[in-house]
Write a protein that holds these residues in place. Sequence first.
Motif, PDB file in Angstrom:
ATOM      1  N   THR A  12      44.172  42.446  34.658  1.00  0.00           N
ATOM      2  CA  THR A  12      44.406  41.626  33.116  1.00  0.00           C
ATOM      3  C   THR A  12      42.697  40.824  32.730  1.00  0.00           C
ATOM      4  N   ALA A  13      41.808  41.238  33.443  1.00  0.00           N
ATOM      5  CA  ALA A  13      40.193  40.402  33.997  1.00  0.00           C
ATOM      6  C   ALA A  13      39.605  40.802  31.845  1.00  0.00           C
ATOM      7  N   PRO A  14      39.013  40.331  31.360  1.00  0.00           N
ATOM      8  CA  PRO A  14      39.107  40.229  29.864  1.00  0.00           C
ATOM      9  C   PRO A  14      36.978  41.239  30.352  1.00  0.00           C
ATOM     10  N   ASN A  15      36.901  42.491  29.614  1.00  0.00           N
ATOM     11  CA  ASN A  15      35.047  42.951  29.779  1.00  0.00           C
ATOM     12  C   ASN A  15      34.528  42.005  28.822  1.00  0.00           C
ATOM     13  N   LEU A  16      34.686  40.861  28.511  1.00  0.00           N
ATOM     14  CA  LEU A  16      33.992  39.663  28.086  1.00  0.00           C
ATOM     15  C   LEU A  16      32.607  38.595  28.955  1.00  0.00           C
ATOM     16  N   PRO A  17      31.731  38.026  28.483  1.00  0.00           N
ATOM     17  CA  PRO A  17      30.824  36.996  29.308  1.00  0.00           C
ATOM     18  C   PRO A  17      31.205  35.896  29.664  1.00  0.00           C
ATOM     19  N   GLY A  18      32.176  35.389  30.709  1.00  0.00           N
ATOM     20  CA  GLY A  18      32.299  33.863  31.076  1.00  0.00           C
ATOM     21  C   GLY A  18      31.771  33.598  32.518  1.00  0.00           C
ATOM     22  N   VAL A  19      32.762  32.185  32.819  1.00  0.00           N
ATOM     23  CA  VAL A  19      32.706  31.482  34.131  1.00  0.00           C
ATOM     24  C   VAL A  19      33.344  32.356  34.968  1.00  0.00           C
ATOM     25  N   TYR A  20      33.949  32.456  36.285  1.00  0.00           N
ATOM     26  CA  TYR A  20      35.138  32.829  36.772  1.00  0.00           C
ATOM     27  C   TYR A  20      35.541  31.481  37.913  1.00  0.00           C
ATOM     28  N   ARG A  21      36.748  30.805  38.361  1.00  0.00           N
ATOM     29  CA  ARG A  21      36.502  29.701  39.456  1.00  0.00           C
ATOM     30  C   ARG A  21      37.477  30.596  40.459  1.00  0.00           C
ATOM     31  N   MET A  22      36.807  30.343  41.895  1.00  0.00           N
ATOM     32  CA  MET A  22      38.167  30.620  42.740  1.00  0.00           C
ATOM     33  C   MET A  22      38.375  29.771  43.542  1.00  0.00           C
ATOM     34  N   TYR A  23      39.619  29.865  43.831  1.00  0.00           N
ATOM     35  CA  TYR A  23      40.044  28.887  44.254  1.00  0.00           C
ATOM     36  C   TYR A  23      41.013  28.855  45.984  1.00  0.00           C
ATOM     37  N   ASP A  24      40.968  27.928  46.783  1.00  0.00           N
ATOM     38  CA  ASP A  24      41.909  28.782  48.297  1.00  0.00           C
ATOM     39  C   ASP A  24      43.278  28.306  48.023  1.00  0.00           C
ATOM     40  N   ALA A  25      44.477  28.861  48.962  1.00  0.00           N
ATOM     41  CA  ALA A  25      45.526  28.262  48.926  1.00  0.00           C
ATOM     42  C   ALA A  25      45.969  26.142  48.727  1.00  0.00           C
ATOM     43  N   ASP A  26      45.052  25.163  48.829  1.00  0.00           N
ATOM     44  CA  ASP A  26      44.922  23.871  49.080  1.00  0.00           C
ATOM     45  C   ASP A  26      44.575  23.779  47.587  1.00  0.00           C
ATOM     46  N   GLU A  27      44.682  24.496  46.251  1.00  0.00           N
ATOM     47  CA  GLU A  27      44.038  24.130  45.321  1.00  0.00           C
ATOM     48  C   GLU A  27      42.337  23.725  45.483  1.00  0.00           C
ATOM     49  N   LYS A  28      41.525  23.568  46.308  1.00  0.00           N
ATOM     50  CA  LYS A  28      39.955  23.641  46.391  1.00  0.00           C
ATOM     51  C   LYS A  28      39.186  24.591  45.706  1.00  0.00           C
ATOM     52  N   LEU A  29      38.178  24.091  44.963  1.00  0.00           N
ATOM     53  CA  LEU A  29      37.076  24.888  44.361  1.00  0.00           C
ATOM     54  C   LEU A  29      36.365  26.050  45.421  1.00  0.00           C
TER      55      LEU A  29
END
Length: 606
Positions: A12-29
């Motif tokens: 579902t990830a688009p082939n477009l420019p942008g920013v990604y944010r990765m979180y853990d199970a505790d919603e910590k960035l």
Amino acid sequence: MTVFDAKAFLKTAPNLPGVYRMYDADEKLLYVGKAKNLKKRLSSYFRRQTGSLKTDALVAKIDHIELAVTQSEIEALLLEQDLIKAHKPPFNILLRDDKSYPYIVLDQSIAEAPRFKFFRGRRRPKQSFGPFPNSYAVRDTLNLLYKIFRVRQCQDSMFRHRSRPCLQHQIGRCSAPCVNLISAQDYQRDVHFAQLFLQGKNEQVTAEIQADMLAASEALDFEAAARYRDQIQAIRLVQAEQAVTKSSGHADVFAVAQQSGSVCVFVMFVRNGSILGSKGYFPDTVHHAPEDILEEFVSQFYLGSADRDLPEDIITPTTLSTTKLLAEAIESRYERKVSFSRATRTDKLGWMKMAETNAQNQLVSHLNHKKTLFERFMAVQEALSLKALPKSMECFDISHTQGNSTVASCVHFDAQGPNKRLYRRYDIQNIKGGDDYAAMRQVLERRYAKLKSQPELLPDIVLIDGGKGQLSSAMAVFERFDLPQQALWSIAKGEGRKAGLEILHHGLTGQVIDLPADSVALHLLQHIRDEAHRFAITGHRAKRAKASKESILEHIQGVGSKRRQALLKHFGGWQALSTASAQDIAKVPGISQKLAETIYFAVHSD
């Protein structure tokens, strides 16, 4: 602990420019990153061998990833820096001195041949330009200066002892003032234009270059004209107006996307002119109008929570009828005044465009999510009274313009969502123009002639976009190939061709099913039908453009020969126009904001 399903996410990830944010199970960035192509960049994290212990440690902690699509890689870079400084994720390499920003300064130690150089520090010279978000942005801009204006980049000691041009001159990145291959007057002119360029006052520069380009073209010096064209393109790219960072402003920006019976409300949080975060919500609502959805959602968003960071301005795509009442209620709850406004110009419009893009992207991801799809497949089984849960579905659609350049599409959905490896397009030939029934017969014959001997590969449901006529054509093909006609259904647009009023026709029994507008089964069938339509019309447009060998601009209403010439002259060519934003296009004389948006979407429609 639930393992992150990278394979399903990447679909579902688009082939477009942008920013990604990765979180853990505790919603910590954990990590913030930017990409020119989000799908390709994120795929690199989930290879079997990444070759990095840091990456492996990061991937092991990922619970979910949030995406923010931008209009350009430059916007992604600026947004990434804002998010890193605001949240300081542990896996990001932070600058040791996060209060010191890099600059570009004009070094005039050699008066007859000044140069531009990188600078970081507190006591910067008067002739400085910036600040820039990081050193990469400075070096990229310096490289553009060398490429566009051919100003020198060598050290003073090297400059004073040159006896012949260096390699930079040979590759076209320096005019070689060290050996007098350019006059001092012409070199100072280039330096002056470079200064204007860095200050953002580039209209004078581009006007001069455009005049030189036309003069070179008239003199049949096409090599020089091409060089001037490349200069214009480079200037337009680096000076494009950015929507990510502005000078000031505290706002929450709302956008709504609707598709196949589902709704996404996307909220973007802007503080001090910078986007510090965003979130997509998928409310269960019976409303269909965007303004009704927003009124219901905004009131719950602010009044249903006692601990909400309240902005100065709440920006919505449409004017809400209850704006005054909501403002008074929010003021009573928080003892602070807020204003509601529409995004109509400048920075607000840029924020809104970004929010709308992300709302649409998150809605598509939500529709393709495994859990959502499984529930909808079960709903289809119940609605169509099927004995077993359908494992796959295919939908066919026809697209043409007054019978010309007819293209048929076939899209394939399974429990994982759209399976694009099984998508097919068919050029329809040897039929009377506009005969959709014959076109449907041809595409089904070509699709299932190969599969009739492999019944295990046949889909459980074959959906035809159309009414009884198209369905009859499909039944004739299935009867000819001795295929199971109980799999055949058509989905016809209802009264007024409005979403939610579609009617289903069964090929074998003639059964007619009119599902309610809030039916989960109908939403899935709408989604598949819309995807077939999108895939068909995209192929049709490409075929039409290739056959006619005409510019896309020639098919846009309101863009005549004079406006086409103005657009190509302003951007220096089609390549730069194809990467420009709607705000950049609106700067062309004679192009309104509305027409600019029409041009932008027409150029990017394929």
